[in-house]
Write a protein that holds these residues in place. Sequence first.
Motif, short mmCIF file in Angstrom:
data_model
loop_
_atom_site.label_atom_id
_atom_site.label_comp_id
_atom_site.label_asym_id
_atom_site.label_seq_id
_atom_site.Cartn_x
_atom_site.Cartn_y
_atom_site.Cartn_z
N HIS A 99 0.91 -1.28 -0.05
CA HIS A 99 0.18 -0.02 0.13
C HIS A 99 0.92 1.20 0.03
O HIS A 99 0.78 2.18 0.73
CB HIS A 99 -0.96 -0.10 1.27
N LEU A 117 3.85 5.46 16.12
CA LEU A 117 3.15 4.38 17.02
C LEU A 117 4.20 3.00 17.05
O LEU A 117 4.11 2.40 17.93
CB LEU A 117 1.95 4.16 16.57
N THR A 169 0.13 5.54 10.39
CA THR A 169 -0.73 4.98 11.31
C THR A 169 -1.45 3.89 10.94
O THR A 169 -1.98 2.92 11.64
CB THR A 169 -1.57 5.97 12.02
N ASP B 49 -1.06 -6.69 13.97
CA ASP B 49 -1.80 -6.00 14.99
C ASP B 49 -1.51 -6.68 16.45
O ASP B 49 -1.15 -5.88 17.25
CB ASP B 49 -3.19 -5.60 14.74
N ALA B 120 1.96 -8.06 0.65
CA ALA B 120 0.95 -8.00 1.57
C ALA B 120 -0.04 -6.97 1.41
O ALA B 120 0.23 -5.72 1.44
CB ALA B 120 1.43 -8.27 3.03
N ARG B 121 -1.40 -7.42 1.40
CA ARG B 121 -2.47 -6.48 1.24
C ARG B 121 -3.38 -6.64 2.45
O ARG B 121 -3.58 -7.48 3.21
CB ARG B 121 -3.18 -6.40 -0.01
N PHE B 122 -3.85 -5.42 2.87
CA PHE B 122 -4.68 -5.23 4.11
C PHE B 122 -6.03 -4.67 3.88
O PHE B 122 -6.63 -4.30 4.85
CB PHE B 122 -4.03 -4.60 5.33
N ASP B 123 -6.19 -4.55 2.78
CA ASP B 123 -7.73 -3.86 2.35
C ASP B 123 -8.55 -5.09 1.79
O ASP B 123 -7.92 -6.26 1.73
CB ASP B 123 -7.60 -3.01 1.26
N ARG B 150 -4.61 2.63 16.57
CA ARG B 150 -3.77 3.44 15.83
C ARG B 150 -4.18 4.75 15.74
O ARG B 150 -3.77 5.53 14.78
CB ARG B 150 -3.69 2.66 14.58
N ARG B 166 -9.12 5.65 1.19
CA ARG B 166 -8.22 4.63 0.80
C ARG B 166 -8.72 3.54 0.62
O ARG B 166 -7.96 2.38 0.49
CB ARG B 166 -6.96 4.61 1.70
N HIS B 169 -10.12 -0.82 4.75
CA HIS B 169 -8.93 -1.73 5.57
C HIS B 169 -9.15 -2.36 7.01
O HIS B 169 -10.18 -2.00 7.49
CB HIS B 169 -7.79 -0.78 5.90
N ASP B 173 -7.90 -2.41 15.87
CA ASP B 173 -8.40 -2.34 17.06
C ASP B 173 -9.11 -3.86 17.32
O ASP B 173 -9.37 -4.39 18.34
CB ASP B 173 -9.51 -1.38 17.40
N SER B 174 -9.87 -4.47 15.97
CA SER B 174 -10.50 -5.69 16.05
C SER B 174 -9.72 -6.78 15.68
O SER B 174 -10.14 -7.86 15.33
CB SER B 174 -11.77 -5.39 15.03
N LEU B 185 -11.10 3.58 5.48
CA LEU B 185 -9.82 4.07 5.79
C LEU B 185 -9.72 5.46 5.06
O LEU B 185 -9.94 5.23 3.85
CB LEU B 185 -8.58 3.09 5.60
N THR B 187 -6.91 8.90 4.62
CA THR B 187 -6.24 10.28 4.99
C THR B 187 -6.74 11.39 5.62
O THR B 187 -7.61 11.87 4.65
CB THR B 187 -5.10 10.11 3.91
N ASP B 209 -3.54 8.44 8.83
CA ASP B 209 -4.51 7.29 8.09
C ASP B 209 -5.35 6.73 9.14
O ASP B 209 -4.94 6.15 10.02
CB ASP B 209 -3.76 6.37 7.30
N TRP B 211 -9.19 5.26 10.64
CA TRP B 211 -10.38 4.32 10.13
C TRP B 211 -11.64 5.26 10.64
O TRP B 211 -11.75 6.09 11.44
CB TRP B 211 -10.47 3.12 11.06
#
Lengths: 215, 218
Positions: A99, A117, A169, B49, B120-123, B150, B166, B169, B173-174, B185, B187, B209, B211
């Motif tokens: 990303h 962080l 973040t 996370d 690696a993708r997180f979306d 975050r 964005r 994502h 927290d979860s 998400l 910016t 960035d 949420w």
Amino acid sequence: MSEDHAGRMGAIHRELHSHLPPEPALRVKALESLLVEKGLLDPRTVDAWIEVYTEEIGPKRGAEVVARAWSDPAFKARLLEDAPSAIAELGFQGWASGHLNVVENTPAIHNLVVCTLCSCYPHALLGIPPNWYKTAAYRARAVRDPRGVIAEFGEVVPDEVEVRVWDSTAELRYLVMPARPPGTEGWDVARLAALVTRNAMIGTARDLAPRVGGR
Amino acid sequence: MDGIHDLGGRQGYGPIDVGEPPEPFHAAWEARLLGIVRAFTRPGAWSIDWFRHVRECIDPADYLTRPYYDQWLQTYAAMMVDSGAATVAELATGRSASALPGMPAPATPESVETAKKTFARFDRESTAAPTFAPGDAVRTNPLGAAGHTRLPQYARDKRGRIERFRGFHILPDSNMTGKGTAEPLYTVSFDATELWPEAGSRRDRVYLDLWESYLERA
């Protein structure tokens, strides 16, 4: 999300602190031999990764990306629009860059990247982060006093230039595209790339003008 | 979590070591640990996370004084103890007292060729619509969260501006268990003067960035 991980994990951390060997090198040695005995690790693979991050993946990749963007407006447009696809054209896809975003310095804007962080960093283009990037001092100060931090690295950002600090973040990663310095007209990509420093791609440097006599 | 890791804007930290040597590693053990981290088979389903949160739970004095990769070691060691993959005694001695059945063979040197080129993708795909649009004024959550989150303390209860959406994502927290849910998400940018009392007339901005559940319309 109210489960108290901090209490449980804090207790484990304190126990580890009390019982693990006193020196980091000894702790690493113990971890490696345990993982090998448990069948989770092949030491030859450790050697291979060390070689990758010592010899192959480092700021030279980021510098090539920047130099190509300076030389090729179509590549630059693709890079600013969809950086992961653009760096994949060069075979540079990899760790913590799925990303990726590239932010461009201009006469009116200077960009600086930090992760307050933890220590998020675009490893596939810049390799292993410098230790200072991971220190409490940089993480604390970059968002609050970016001009002071940059001055410590030896440059003054003029008052009329807006400083944009990017705090990483989420899983987005940021790479600064510095401005192409004057006096480099007609230079090829390799010669341009040699001007582009790691710090300029983090944002703690801004002026890449070639110095008389080199540097 | 209001932990020591949440360093943005904290005052009293000293100069930066601008003369640091350019080599990627400054000690052999640092390189070794980085190599181990890239190479070893995780004996549990640990999300990024969960890794971050376990690091955040390091004793504050250790967090500020232990070398960076030593903290990674401590974090993986703690995750192994917590998941039952190793005991503190095993980690202290380097000798395994019990086998871990059912694990695949460890990654080979040949696997590095592919692994080093993996994104690696997180979306996540979603047909839902984001609530905010670029230009919208938002205010961040004033309280933060007790666990992993975050949203840094310095950006709580602050007025910002949506810059870009964005995609959806995974919400950190979860995601302690790796089964997190995805959220829009954005910016979000903040005037330096909104964040820092001494910013004066500086026009500088800070971009984060964030949420959707960290934000409300301002």
